[in-house]
Design a protein around this motif. Structure first.
Motif, PDB file in Angstrom:
ATOM      1  N   ILE A  77     -37.423   2.409  11.945  1.00 54.65           N
ATOM      2  CA  ILE A  77     -37.481   2.679  10.512  1.00 54.65           C
ATOM      3  C   ILE A  77     -37.691   1.341   9.815  1.00 54.65           C
ATOM      4  CG2 ILE A  77     -36.320   3.718   8.534  1.00 54.65           C
ATOM      5  CD1 ILE A  77     -34.698   5.407  10.472  1.00 54.65           C
ATOM      6  N   PHE A  78     -38.816   1.211   9.155  1.00 57.06           N
ATOM      7  CA  PHE A  78     -39.239  -0.049   8.555  1.00 57.06           C
ATOM      8  C   PHE A  78     -38.894  -0.085   7.071  1.00 57.06           C
ATOM      9  CE2 PHE A  78     -42.103   0.993  12.026  1.00 57.06           C
ATOM     10  CZ  PHE A  78     -42.319  -0.204  12.696  1.00 57.06           C
ATOM     11  N   GLY A  79     -38.425  -1.234   6.605  1.00 59.89           N
ATOM     12  CA  GLY A  79     -38.158  -1.420   5.190  1.00 59.89           C
ATOM     13  C   GLY A  79     -38.879  -2.642   4.661  1.00 59.89           C
ATOM     14  N   THR A  80     -39.659  -2.465   3.604  1.00 58.29           N
ATOM     15  CA  THR A  80     -40.415  -3.571   3.029  1.00 58.29           C
ATOM     16  C   THR A  80     -40.460  -3.471   1.517  1.00 58.29           C
ATOM     17  OG1 THR A  80     -42.595  -4.653   2.909  1.00 58.29           O
ATOM     18  CG2 THR A  80     -42.576  -2.282   3.314  1.00 58.29           C
ATOM     19  N   GLY A 109     -45.628   8.025  20.620  1.00 57.91           N
ATOM     20  CA  GLY A 109     -44.637   9.092  20.714  1.00 57.91           C
ATOM     21  C   GLY A 109     -43.289   8.751  20.130  1.00 57.91           C
ATOM     22  N   LYS A 110     -43.107   7.511  19.684  1.00 60.32           N
ATOM     23  CA  LYS A 110     -41.842   7.136  19.066  1.00 60.32           C
ATOM     24  C   LYS A 110     -41.884   7.440  17.568  1.00 60.32           C
ATOM     25  CE  LYS A 110     -40.808   3.414  22.326  1.00 60.32           C
ATOM     26  NZ  LYS A 110     -40.278   2.031  22.496  1.00 60.32           N
ATOM     27  N   VAL A 111     -40.728   7.742  17.012  1.00 56.90           N
ATOM     28  CA  VAL A 111     -40.643   8.030  15.573  1.00 56.90           C
ATOM     29  C   VAL A 111     -40.816   6.742  14.778  1.00 56.90           C
ATOM     30  CG1 VAL A 111     -39.015   8.623  13.726  1.00 56.90           C
ATOM     31  CG2 VAL A 111     -39.287  10.139  15.695  1.00 56.90           C
ATOM     32  N   GLY A 112     -41.608   6.818  13.720  1.00 58.79           N
ATOM     33  CA  GLY A 112     -41.758   5.717  12.777  1.00 58.79           C
ATOM     34  C   GLY A 112     -41.565   6.224  11.360  1.00 58.79           C
ATOM     35  N   SER A 113     -40.848   5.464  10.546  1.00 60.21           N
ATOM     36  CA  SER A 113     -40.548   5.883   9.187  1.00 60.21           C
ATOM     37  C   SER A 113     -40.464   4.641   8.312  1.00 60.21           C
ATOM     38  CB  SER A 113     -39.223   6.663   9.168  1.00 60.21           C
ATOM     39  OG  SER A 113     -39.034   7.354   7.959  1.00 60.21           O
ATOM     40  N   VAL A 114     -40.663   4.800   6.999  1.00 62.25           N
ATOM     41  CA  VAL A 114     -40.758   3.643   6.101  1.00 62.25           C
ATOM     42  C   VAL A 114     -39.990   3.897   4.798  1.00 62.25           C
ATOM     43  CG1 VAL A 114     -42.328   2.046   4.924  1.00 62.25           C
ATOM     44  CG2 VAL A 114     -43.094   3.223   7.009  1.00 62.25           C
ATOM     45  N   PHE A 115     -39.308   2.852   4.312  1.00 63.06           N
ATOM     46  CA  PHE A 115     -38.719   2.878   2.971  1.00 63.06           C
ATOM     47  C   PHE A 115     -39.096   1.583   2.264  1.00 63.06           C
ATOM     48  CE2 PHE A 115     -35.609   1.055   5.846  1.00 63.06           C
ATOM     49  CZ  PHE A 115     -35.020   0.010   5.149  1.00 63.06           C
ATOM     50  N   GLY A 123     -44.544   0.916  -9.589  1.00 66.16           N
ATOM     51  CA  GLY A 123     -45.028  -0.343  -9.028  1.00 66.16           C
ATOM     52  C   GLY A 123     -45.693  -0.250  -7.674  1.00 66.16           C
ATOM     53  N   GLY A 124     -46.044   0.957  -7.250  1.00 69.14           N
ATOM     54  CA  GLY A 124     -46.764   1.091  -5.981  1.00 69.14           C
ATOM     55  C   GLY A 124     -45.906   1.491  -4.799  1.00 69.14           C
ATOM     56  N   ILE A 129     -45.851   2.820   1.110  1.00 66.22           N
ATOM     57  CA  ILE A 129     -45.458   3.610   2.282  1.00 66.22           C
ATOM     58  C   ILE A 129     -46.666   4.249   2.946  1.00 66.22           C
ATOM     59  CG2 ILE A 129     -44.111   5.596   3.064  1.00 66.22           C
ATOM     60  CD1 ILE A 129     -42.073   4.955   0.896  1.00 66.22           C
ATOM     61  N   LEU A 130     -47.563   4.805   2.152  1.00 63.86           N
ATOM     62  CA  LEU A 130     -48.735   5.474   2.718  1.00 63.86           C
ATOM     63  C   LEU A 130     -49.630   4.505   3.488  1.00 63.86           C
ATOM     64  CD1 LEU A 130     -49.641   7.891  -0.209  1.00 63.86           C
ATOM     65  CD2 LEU A 130     -48.875   8.539   2.082  1.00 63.86           C
TER      66      LEU A 130
END
Length: 204
Positions: A77-80, A109-115, A123-124, A129-130
């Motif tokens: 789970i990525f945060g930027t 095959g691994k889960v990936g998610s973003v916040f 502000g985008g 995320i997209l």
């Protein structure tokens, strides 16, 4: 099952969201959280001039990630923070070093998610995320967002981040606004949701 929460934070907003994501992950039985930050690319004197030195002390104890951390995780789970409608340069540079993982299909095959976060309400956050999802898809990851099962993203009684693409917070133009309880709840929901799906994939 290991879930990596990988983030970059300049003034602490994404770090606070990452902590909430980790809280949600820990609600899933058998889930182990690995909290890591991507390497800083700005010189110390530049960070000091930007007023980021003091806020970053709060999470300086968190280990700096390597690409091996991605390989060892069952979900990431990525945060930027948002930079002109896209991910920050520090995160981009880290991801650009994952070509070896791509060649081997390590993340397939691994889960990936973003916040994310942004200074203003418009502000985008969603475009950040997209466009981040493009990286996940190229790596063959299973993209997980923030479903409308989290009803907090539909609130109109307060200004709040959050969309079907992922949790988000509004930092304010001077970084003065901290994540609200609704935004933190979205991050917890996303962490638990992504970890739950990852657990099912691992079990299968």
């Amino acid at each position: 099952m290991k879930v990596l929460v990988l983030f970059y934070s300049m003034y602490g907003h994404i770090h606070r969201m990452a902590e909430a994501v980790a809280e949600g992950i820990r609600e899933v039985p058998g889930a182990e959280v690995l909290l890591r930050r991507v390497p800083e690319t700005l010189p110390a004197d530049v960070l000091e001039k930007m007023g980021a030195t003091e806020p970053q002390k709060a999470f300086a104890h968190i280990p700096v990630a390597t690409v091996d951390d991605l390989a060892a995780a069952d979900a990431v789970i990525f945060g930027t923070p948002t930079r002109f409608g896209n991910m920050c340069g520090q995160m981009r540079q880290f991801l650009d070093a994952t070509g070896g993982l791509w060649m081997k299909g390590t993340l397939v095959g691994k889960v990936g998610s973003v916040f994310t976060s942004s200074a203003t309400q418009h502000g985008g956050q969603e475009s950040t995320i997209l466009t981040f999802h493009t990286f996940l898809l190229h790596q063959g990851m299973v993209v997980v967002g923030l479903p409308y099962a989290f009803a907090g993203q539909m609130r109109n009684d307060e200004i709040t981040g959050g969309s079907p693409y992922g949790a988000s917070t509004i930092a304010g133009t001077q970084g003065e606004r901290q994540p609200t309880e609704n935004e933190l709840a979205a991050a917890r929901f996303q962490g638990k949701h992504a970890a739950t799906i990852a657990a099912r994939l691992v079990a299968a």
